[in-house]
Design an enzyme around this catalytic site. Sequence first.
Site, PDB file in Angstrom:
ATOM      1  N   ASP A  30      -2.916 -21.785  16.349  1.00 34.99           N
ATOM      2  CA  ASP A  30      -3.163 -20.264  16.125  1.00 34.99           C
ATOM      3  C   ASP A  30      -3.521 -19.936  14.515  1.00 34.99           C
ATOM      4  O   ASP A  30      -2.437 -20.420  13.756  1.00 34.99           O
ATOM      5  CB  ASP A  30      -2.429 -19.571  16.853  1.00 34.99           C
ATOM      6  CG  ASP A  30      -2.899 -18.083  17.143  1.00 34.99           C
ATOM      7  OD1 ASP A  30      -3.420 -17.800  18.427  1.00 34.99           O
ATOM      8  OD2 ASP A  30      -3.358 -17.375  16.086  1.00 34.99           O
ATOM      9  N   ASN A  87      -3.689 -14.366  27.945  1.00 36.66           N
ATOM     10  CA  ASN A  87      -4.126 -12.867  27.911  1.00 36.66           C
ATOM     11  C   ASN A  87      -5.568 -12.765  28.791  1.00 36.66           C
ATOM     12  O   ASN A  87      -6.351 -13.420  28.456  1.00 36.66           O
ATOM     13  CB  ASN A  87      -4.063 -12.302  26.604  1.00 36.66           C
ATOM     14  CG  ASN A  87      -2.862 -12.469  25.938  1.00 36.66           C
ATOM     15  OD1 ASN A  87      -1.873 -12.149  26.486  1.00 36.66           O
ATOM     16  ND2 ASN A  87      -2.719 -12.866  24.655  1.00 36.66           N
ATOM     17  N   VAL A  96     -10.560 -13.388  22.272  1.00 39.62           N
ATOM     18  CA  VAL A  96     -11.520 -14.255  22.244  1.00 39.62           C
ATOM     19  C   VAL A  96     -11.668 -14.890  23.736  1.00 39.62           C
ATOM     20  O   VAL A  96     -10.786 -15.260  24.540  1.00 39.62           O
ATOM     21  CB  VAL A  96     -10.972 -15.545  21.558  1.00 39.62           C
ATOM     22  CG1 VAL A  96     -12.103 -16.738  21.511  1.00 39.62           C
ATOM     23  CG2 VAL A  96     -10.678 -15.176  20.013  1.00 39.62           C
ATOM     24  N   HIS A 100      -7.727 -19.567  27.130  1.00 39.91           N
ATOM     25  CA  HIS A 100      -6.709 -20.085  26.292  1.00 39.91           C
ATOM     26  C   HIS A 100      -5.466 -20.048  26.788  1.00 39.91           C
ATOM     27  O   HIS A 100      -5.087 -18.817  27.241  1.00 39.91           O
ATOM     28  CB  HIS A 100      -6.896 -19.799  24.916  1.00 39.91           C
ATOM     29  CG  HIS A 100      -7.048 -18.681  24.483  1.00 39.91           C
ATOM     30  ND1 HIS A 100      -8.066 -17.827  24.769  1.00 39.91           N
ATOM     31  CD2 HIS A 100      -6.326 -17.809  23.832  1.00 39.91           C
ATOM     32  CE1 HIS A 100      -7.927 -16.641  24.134  1.00 39.91           C
ATOM     33  NE2 HIS A 100      -6.525 -16.556  23.758  1.00 39.91           N
TER      34      HIS A 100
HETATM   35  P1  DGP Z   1      -6.278 -13.760  22.490  1.00 37.87           P
HETATM   36  O1  DGP Z   1      -5.628 -12.411  21.758  1.00 37.87           O
HETATM   37  O2  DGP Z   1      -5.148 -14.260  23.893  1.00 37.87           O
HETATM   38  O3  DGP Z   1      -7.648 -13.792  22.982  1.00 37.87           O
HETATM   39  O4  DGP Z   1      -5.853 -15.122  21.457  1.00 37.87           O
HETATM   40  C1  DGP Z   1      -6.674 -15.482  20.620  1.00 37.87           C
HETATM   41  C2  DGP Z   1      -6.067 -15.976  19.470  1.00 37.87           C
HETATM   42  O5  DGP Z   1      -6.976 -16.773  18.690  1.00 37.87           O
HETATM   43  C3  DGP Z   1      -5.450 -15.114  18.330  1.00 37.87           C
HETATM   44  O6  DGP Z   1      -3.796 -15.392  18.450  1.00 37.87           O
HETATM   45  C4  DGP Z   1      -5.851 -15.583  17.040  1.00 37.87           C
HETATM   46  C5  DGP Z   1      -6.457 -16.862  17.410  1.00 37.87           C
HETATM   47  N1  DGP Z   1      -7.649 -17.129  16.478  1.00 37.87           N
HETATM   48  C6  DGP Z   1      -8.848 -16.231  16.580  1.00 37.87           C
HETATM   49  N2  DGP Z   1     -10.003 -16.918  15.728  1.00 37.87           N
HETATM   50  C7  DGP Z   1      -9.195 -18.283  15.573  1.00 37.87           C
HETATM   51  C8  DGP Z   1      -9.944 -19.100  14.628  1.00 37.87           C
HETATM   52  O7  DGP Z   1     -11.114 -18.949  14.373  1.00 37.87           O
HETATM   53  N3  DGP Z   1      -9.197 -20.260  14.852  1.00 37.87           N
HETATM   54  C9  DGP Z   1      -7.959 -20.608  15.068  1.00 37.87           C
HETATM   55  N4  DGP Z   1      -7.035 -21.517  15.167  1.00 37.87           N
HETATM   56  N5  DGP Z   1      -7.338 -19.406  15.796  1.00 37.87           N
HETATM   57  C10 DGP Z   1      -8.233 -18.174  15.996  1.00 37.87           C
END
Ligand code: DGP
Length: 114
Positions: A30, A87, A96, A100
């Site tokens: 993350d 989530n 997103v 996931h």
């Molecule tokens: P959620 O809030 O459950 O939709 O989690 C989305 C997660 O994705 C959040 O913890 C941050 C992560 N995230 C968002 N954009 C990126 C990205 O471009 N790369 C990575 N590795 N993680 C990301």
Amino acid sequence: MTDTIFAKIVRREIPADIVYEDDDVLAFRDLNPQAPVHVLFIPKRPIATLDDASPGDAELLGKLLLAAAAYARAQGLAKDGYRTVVNTNTHGGQTVFHIHVHLLAGRQMHWPPG
Ligand code: DGP
């Protein structure tokens, strides 16, 4: 569904710190870690949210959880334990819209979550 940043990671259009991959699942760290270990497990075939999943997705959803568990075991995280989180939509805190599983480990988790 609309394209997401995670679909771009699957297609290697943007970089990510990938820690696991198989035919169906990709896992990467993350960008905004909430624990010493914070890895996201996603299906390569996008499903927007858990609310969009159907019985035909059961095997794929199971693979996400099993991949997270196998990763935690292989990293020596299973004995102390970890948390897996999905989530969903606004109140769930989803940002997103490509489903996931968060794997969080390396510190004591608390309950209830915020
Ligand atoms: P959620 O809030 O459950 O939709 O989690 C989305 C997660 O994705 C959040 O913890 C941050 C992560 N995230 C968002 N954009 C990126 C990205 O471009 N790369 C990575 N590795 N993680 C990301």
